[in-house]
Scaffold this motif. Structure first.
Motif, PDB file in Angstrom:
ATOM      1  N   GLY A  56     103.273  29.103 -11.120  1.00 34.46           N
ATOM      2  CA  GLY A  56     103.194  30.171 -10.125  1.00 34.46           C
ATOM      3  C   GLY A  56     102.465  29.720  -8.878  1.00 34.46           C
ATOM      4  O   GLY A  56     102.890  30.000  -7.751  1.00 34.46           O
ATOM      5  N   VAL A  60     104.029  29.345  -5.026  1.00 33.76           N
ATOM      6  CA  VAL A  60     103.420  29.969  -3.843  1.00 33.76           C
ATOM      7  C   VAL A  60     103.073  28.912  -2.803  1.00 33.76           C
ATOM      8  O   VAL A  60     103.297  29.103  -1.598  1.00 33.76           O
ATOM      9  CB  VAL A  60     102.181  30.804  -4.246  1.00 33.76           C
ATOM     10  CG1 VAL A  60     101.402  31.259  -3.037  1.00 33.76           C
ATOM     11  CG2 VAL A  60     102.601  31.993  -5.089  1.00 33.76           C
ATOM     12  N   GLN A 143     110.625  30.612 -17.945  1.00 39.03           N
ATOM     13  CA  GLN A 143     109.849  30.706 -16.712  1.00 39.03           C
ATOM     14  C   GLN A 143     109.976  32.122 -16.153  1.00 39.03           C
ATOM     15  O   GLN A 143     111.045  32.708 -16.169  1.00 39.03           O
ATOM     16  CB  GLN A 143     110.376  29.687 -15.698  1.00 39.03           C
ATOM     17  CG  GLN A 143     109.499  29.497 -14.501  1.00 39.03           C
ATOM     18  CD  GLN A 143     110.032  28.378 -13.615  1.00 39.03           C
ATOM     19  OE1 GLN A 143     111.229  28.293 -13.387  1.00 39.03           O
ATOM     20  NE2 GLN A 143     109.157  27.533 -13.138  1.00 39.03           N
ATOM     21  N   ALA A 144     108.873  32.659 -15.686  1.00 38.15           N
ATOM     22  CA  ALA A 144     108.877  34.024 -15.155  1.00 38.15           C
ATOM     23  C   ALA A 144     109.831  34.121 -13.961  1.00 38.15           C
ATOM     24  O   ALA A 144     109.896  33.200 -13.143  1.00 38.15           O
ATOM     25  CB  ALA A 144     107.474  34.426 -14.735  1.00 38.15           C
ATOM     26  N   PRO A 145     110.547  35.216 -13.853  1.00 45.03           N
ATOM     27  CA  PRO A 145     111.515  35.358 -12.745  1.00 45.03           C
ATOM     28  C   PRO A 145     110.872  35.275 -11.366  1.00 45.03           C
ATOM     29  O   PRO A 145     111.474  34.738 -10.445  1.00 45.03           O
ATOM     30  CB  PRO A 145     112.130  36.733 -12.975  1.00 45.03           C
ATOM     31  CG  PRO A 145     111.901  37.049 -14.407  1.00 45.03           C
ATOM     32  CD  PRO A 145     110.641  36.337 -14.792  1.00 45.03           C
ATOM     33  N   TRP A 146     109.671  35.808 -11.206  1.00 42.55           N
ATOM     34  CA  TRP A 146     109.046  35.754  -9.883  1.00 42.55           C
ATOM     35  C   TRP A 146     108.714  34.325  -9.493  1.00 42.55           C
ATOM     36  O   TRP A 146     108.769  33.981  -8.318  1.00 42.55           O
ATOM     37  CB  TRP A 146     107.803  36.651  -9.815  1.00 42.55           C
ATOM     38  CG  TRP A 146     106.610  36.134 -10.548  1.00 42.55           C
ATOM     39  CD1 TRP A 146     106.253  36.379 -11.833  1.00 42.55           C
ATOM     40  CD2 TRP A 146     105.605  35.264 -10.014  1.00 42.55           C
ATOM     41  NE1 TRP A 146     105.103  35.722 -12.144  1.00 42.55           N
ATOM     42  CE2 TRP A 146     104.673  35.030 -11.040  1.00 42.55           C
ATOM     43  CE3 TRP A 146     105.405  34.663  -8.777  1.00 42.55           C
ATOM     44  CZ2 TRP A 146     103.563  34.225 -10.871  1.00 42.55           C
ATOM     45  CZ3 TRP A 146     104.286  33.856  -8.613  1.00 42.55           C
ATOM     46  CH2 TRP A 146     103.383  33.648  -9.655  1.00 42.55           C
ATOM     47  N   ILE A 147     108.392  33.479 -10.464  1.00 41.23           N
ATOM     48  CA  ILE A 147     108.098  32.074 -10.160  1.00 41.23           C
ATOM     49  C   ILE A 147     109.364  31.396  -9.652  1.00 41.23           C
ATOM     50  O   ILE A 147     109.321  30.655  -8.668  1.00 41.23           O
ATOM     51  CB  ILE A 147     107.526  31.352 -11.398  1.00 41.23           C
ATOM     52  CG1 ILE A 147     106.165  31.935 -11.771  1.00 41.23           C
ATOM     53  CG2 ILE A 147     107.423  29.852 -11.152  1.00 41.23           C
ATOM     54  CD1 ILE A 147     105.582  31.387 -13.051  1.00 41.23           C
ATOM     55  N   LYS A 148     110.480  31.661 -10.311  1.00 37.66           N
ATOM     56  CA  LYS A 148     111.748  31.078  -9.859  1.00 37.66           C
ATOM     57  C   LYS A 148     112.087  31.549  -8.454  1.00 37.66           C
ATOM     58  O   LYS A 148     112.513  30.760  -7.607  1.00 37.66           O
ATOM     59  CB  LYS A 148     112.884  31.460 -10.814  1.00 37.66           C
ATOM     60  CG  LYS A 148     112.847  30.759 -12.127  1.00 37.66           C
ATOM     61  CD  LYS A 148     114.027  31.189 -12.978  1.00 37.66           C
ATOM     62  CE  LYS A 148     113.987  30.538 -14.336  1.00 37.66           C
ATOM     63  NZ  LYS A 148     115.106  30.950 -15.184  1.00 37.66           N
ATOM     64  N   SER A 149     111.907  32.835  -8.204  1.00 37.69           N
ATOM     65  CA  SER A 149     112.242  33.389  -6.889  1.00 37.69           C
ATOM     66  C   SER A 149     111.399  32.772  -5.786  1.00 37.69           C
ATOM     67  O   SER A 149     111.924  32.379  -4.740  1.00 37.69           O
ATOM     68  CB  SER A 149     112.045  34.905  -6.892  1.00 37.69           C
ATOM     69  OG  SER A 149     112.888  35.513  -7.822  1.00 37.69           O
ATOM     70  N   VAL A 150     110.110  32.684  -6.012  1.00 38.64           N
ATOM     71  CA  VAL A 150     109.218  32.132  -4.991  1.00 38.64           C
ATOM     72  C   VAL A 150     109.470  30.638  -4.816  1.00 38.64           C
ATOM     73  O   VAL A 150     109.440  30.119  -3.697  1.00 38.64           O
ATOM     74  CB  VAL A 150     107.736  32.432  -5.334  1.00 38.64           C
ATOM     75  CG1 VAL A 150     106.798  31.762  -4.356  1.00 38.64           C
ATOM     76  CG2 VAL A 150     107.486  33.926  -5.349  1.00 38.64           C
ATOM     77  N   TRP A 152     112.362  29.101  -5.297  1.00 38.74           N
ATOM     78  CA  TRP A 152     113.610  28.987  -4.540  1.00 38.74           C
ATOM     79  C   TRP A 152     113.384  29.300  -3.067  1.00 38.74           C
ATOM     80  O   TRP A 152     114.000  28.676  -2.190  1.00 38.74           O
ATOM     81  CB  TRP A 152     114.705  29.888  -5.112  1.00 38.74           C
ATOM     82  CG  TRP A 152     115.454  29.250  -6.243  1.00 38.74           C
ATOM     83  CD1 TRP A 152     115.457  29.626  -7.547  1.00 38.74           C
ATOM     84  CD2 TRP A 152     116.293  28.096  -6.166  1.00 38.74           C
ATOM     85  NE1 TRP A 152     116.244  28.786  -8.288  1.00 38.74           N
ATOM     86  CE2 TRP A 152     116.776  27.833  -7.464  1.00 38.74           C
ATOM     87  CE3 TRP A 152     116.690  27.250  -5.122  1.00 38.74           C
ATOM     88  CZ2 TRP A 152     117.623  26.769  -7.752  1.00 38.74           C
ATOM     89  CZ3 TRP A 152     117.531  26.189  -5.414  1.00 38.74           C
ATOM     90  CH2 TRP A 152     117.997  25.963  -6.712  1.00 38.74           C
TER      91      TRP A 152
END
Length: 180
Positions: A56, A60, A143-150, A152
């Motif tokens: 995470g 970021v 892997q948490a979805p927010w980690i993938k989104s950030v 990407w």
């Protein structure tokens, strides 16, 4: 007799107290006990809570570096100002206008583009590492979805920043004016 009266008073008080207690208990709603939690070891709890923290943070950082590559950084500004000063000192008064423009402004512009490109490249690499990390980790962990989104977002910002840095460096984007 006096003893007998005291005993009867105590018995009456005890009976009254018991009835009071009984009526209080009957007014209360029945309590349900929560099921006991499955005991976890301290190491397992720490591992579950800390899994993904590094990923995470990396995601970021990748996104932040991508933004810095697009908006500029203090380091790039200082390097450009330094290059501008060097261009002013090294350019002779009798040099052509084109050479003066290149030495004073062009080199500083290219230095800014280089620093932007460096931040974009780091953002791109960090984002790709975060996205690739689960492939080399514990099987079955998601892997948490927010980690993938950030991550990407960091990769996308890195690609855009790198593209713009190349365009700025080559002069295609906001190139120097001609000295004609």
């Amino acid at each position: 007799m006096a003893t007998n009266a005291v005993d009867e008073t105590e018995a009456t008080e005890a009976t009254t107290d018991e009835k009071a207690v009984d009526t209080t208990k009957s007014d209360e709603a029945p309590r349900t006990e929560a099921p006991a939690a499955v005991p976890e070891t301290e190491a397992t709890a720490k591992e579950e809570n800390s899994y993904g923290v590094g990923q995470g943070a990396g995601a970021v950082v990748s996104a932040a570096l991508g933004v810095v590559s697009l908006t500029g950084s203090w380091l790039g500004t200082v390097a450009a100002a330094r290059q501008n000063l060097i261009g002013q000192l090294e350019t002779a008064q009798n040099a052509s206008v084109a050479k003066q423009i290149q030495a004073v402004y062009g080199d500083a512009w290219q230095t800014t583009a280089l620093w932007g490109g460096l931040f974009a490249l780091i953002a791109l690499v960090v984002g790709v590492v975060v996205l690739a990390r689960p492939a080399f980790g514990t099987p079955g962990r998601i892997q948490a979805p927010w980690i993938k989104s950030v991550a990407w977002a960091g990769v996308a910002l890195g690609v855009i920043g790198l593209f713009l840095a190349v365009l700025k460096y080559t002069g295609v984007l906001l190139g120097l004016p001609s000295a004609s």
